[in-house]
Design an enzyme around this catalytic site. Structure first.
Site, PDB file in Angstrom:
ATOM      1  N   THR A  74      10.685  -6.292  -1.266  1.00 50.42           N
ATOM      2  CA  THR A  74      11.445  -6.917  -0.174  1.00 50.42           C
ATOM      3  C   THR A  74      12.809  -6.260   0.025  1.00 50.42           C
ATOM      4  O   THR A  74      13.661  -6.800   0.735  1.00 50.42           O
ATOM      5  CB  THR A  74      11.634  -8.429  -0.414  1.00 50.42           C
ATOM      6  N   THR A  75      13.012  -5.118  -0.623  1.00 49.31           N
ATOM      7  CA  THR A  75      14.243  -4.328  -0.446  1.00 49.31           C
ATOM      8  C   THR A  75      13.844  -2.865  -0.238  1.00 49.31           C
ATOM      9  O   THR A  75      12.718  -2.483  -0.563  1.00 49.31           O
ATOM     10  CB  THR A  75      15.141  -4.414  -1.699  1.00 49.31           C
ATOM     11  N   HIS A  80      14.794 -11.577 -11.063  1.00 51.59           N
ATOM     12  CA  HIS A  80      16.006 -11.701 -10.247  1.00 51.59           C
ATOM     13  C   HIS A  80      15.822 -12.831  -9.244  1.00 51.59           C
ATOM     14  O   HIS A  80      14.713 -13.353  -9.079  1.00 51.59           O
ATOM     15  CB  HIS A  80      16.319 -10.368  -9.547  1.00 51.59           C
ATOM     16  N   HIS A 117      16.705 -14.701  -5.313  1.00 51.85           N
ATOM     17  CA  HIS A 117      17.137 -14.641  -3.919  1.00 51.85           C
ATOM     18  C   HIS A 117      17.594 -16.043  -3.537  1.00 51.85           C
ATOM     19  O   HIS A 117      16.860 -17.018  -3.763  1.00 51.85           O
ATOM     20  CB  HIS A 117      15.999 -14.200  -3.005  1.00 51.85           C
ATOM     21  N   HIS A 175      23.331  -6.772  -5.070  1.00 49.67           N
ATOM     22  CA  HIS A 175      22.262  -7.285  -4.208  1.00 49.67           C
ATOM     23  C   HIS A 175      21.701  -8.600  -4.724  1.00 49.67           C
ATOM     24  O   HIS A 175      21.118  -9.390  -3.996  1.00 49.67           O
ATOM     25  CB  HIS A 175      21.095  -6.293  -4.136  1.00 49.67           C
ATOM     26  N   HIS A 232      11.992 -14.034  -8.701  1.00 46.60           N
ATOM     27  CA  HIS A 232      10.969 -12.983  -8.748  1.00 46.60           C
ATOM     28  C   HIS A 232      10.854 -12.423 -10.163  1.00 46.60           C
ATOM     29  O   HIS A 232      11.861 -11.995 -10.736  1.00 46.60           O
ATOM     30  CB  HIS A 232      11.315 -11.849  -7.770  1.00 46.60           C
TER      31      HIS A 232
END
Ligand code: SG4
Ligand code: ZN
Length: 251
Positions: A194-195, A90, A92, A62, A109
């Site tokens: 957000t997941t 992590h 995005h 992801h 993040h």
């Protein structure tokens, strides 16, 4: 190996499950600076973010996620009523939060949990359990040297997908260098992960100063292998604000 959710098609954001679909305090959002409430929340305090740490980088299908070893890194201030501990960082590609509908290239993040809960997966079930610091990166001509070791490690775990893959980062990481110099201007609002499961227990801080990343560096993220082939983007669409107050802390 299959993953239960993704950013595309039949396992994409429209199929992420009940809280993600029905929640009223979801993240990310589009921030309209003109509509934010200017307040003095007090400055954010980052403890031990200015030391060098050994780090590992994981491709979980992801995103790429960094964990640091050694003493806990702590966060307080910014109007928070307790102290939070960094669990992981992590990225995005395609930023998740947009500003006036403008989407930057990358968003980092830094995921923190309230100390008393011990880890993020527990803390995510409790009000005020999680704090995420977000840093936006815009495209620039020059490489960002402070990302080099992370990009190198991302290249290593990016190969053909046979399941989650982890590597030691070749150089020590100084987390402070992944934050903007100006820490006095940031947005704050109450939202969600957000997941999936999209738990609505996250206090979000988004710095207004952006860092930079070159196109070459950015393309390494976009080549990351996942069960669905190269993970060309991994941002969730922006969610309705539903009357939430978005604060802008200014010194
Ligand atoms: C990423 O998928 C991380 O890999 C997840 O971390 C993280 O979930 C998830 O994003 C949501 O975090 O800051 N984008 S976010 O809202 O930290 C959690 C893990 O899977 C619970 C460990
Ligand atoms: Zn994230």
């Amino acid at each position: 190996q299959e993953l239960s959710w993704s950013y595309f098609g039949g396992t994409g954001p429209d199929h992420w499950g009940p809280i993600c679909t029905n929640g009223k305090y979801q993240s990310p959002i589009d921030i309209i600076p003109e509509d934010t409430i200017k307040v003095d929340l007090g400055s954010l305090k980052f403890m031990r973010y200015d030391y060098a740490y050994e780090g590992k980088l994981l491709n979980n299908g992801h995103t790429v996620q960094i964990t640091l070893s050694g003493v806990p890194l702590l966060l307080s201030g910014g109007g928070l009523s307790s102290t939070y501990q960094l669990e992981q960082m992590h990225f995005h590609w395609g930023a998740e939060h947009t500003i006036d509908d403008h989407r930057d290239a990358l968003e980092l993040h830094l995921v923190h949990f309230e100390k008393k809960y011990g880890n993020v997966s527990t803390a995510a079930h409790y009000k005020n359990g999680v704090v995420v610091i977000a840093v936006l990166f815009r495209l620039a001509d020059e490489d960002n040297k402070d990302l080099d070791a992370i990009i190198e490690a991302t290249d290593l775990v990016g190969a053909h997908w046979v399941g989650p893959s982890i590597t030691k980062i070749g150089h020590k990481i100084i987390p402070q260098l992944l934050l903007p110099k100006d820490k006095t201007s940031f947005y704050r609002y109450e939202g969600s992960l957000t997941t999936p499961e999209c738990h609505e227990t996250v206090t979000w801080f988004i710095f207004t100063e952006k860092l930079t990343i070159s196109v070459d560096q950015w393309s390494v993220f976009q080549r990351l292998e996942s069960p669905h082939g190269p993970l060309s983007f991994n941002y969730r669409p922006t969610q309705p604000i539903n009357g939430r107050k978005i604060y802008h802390h200014l010194l």
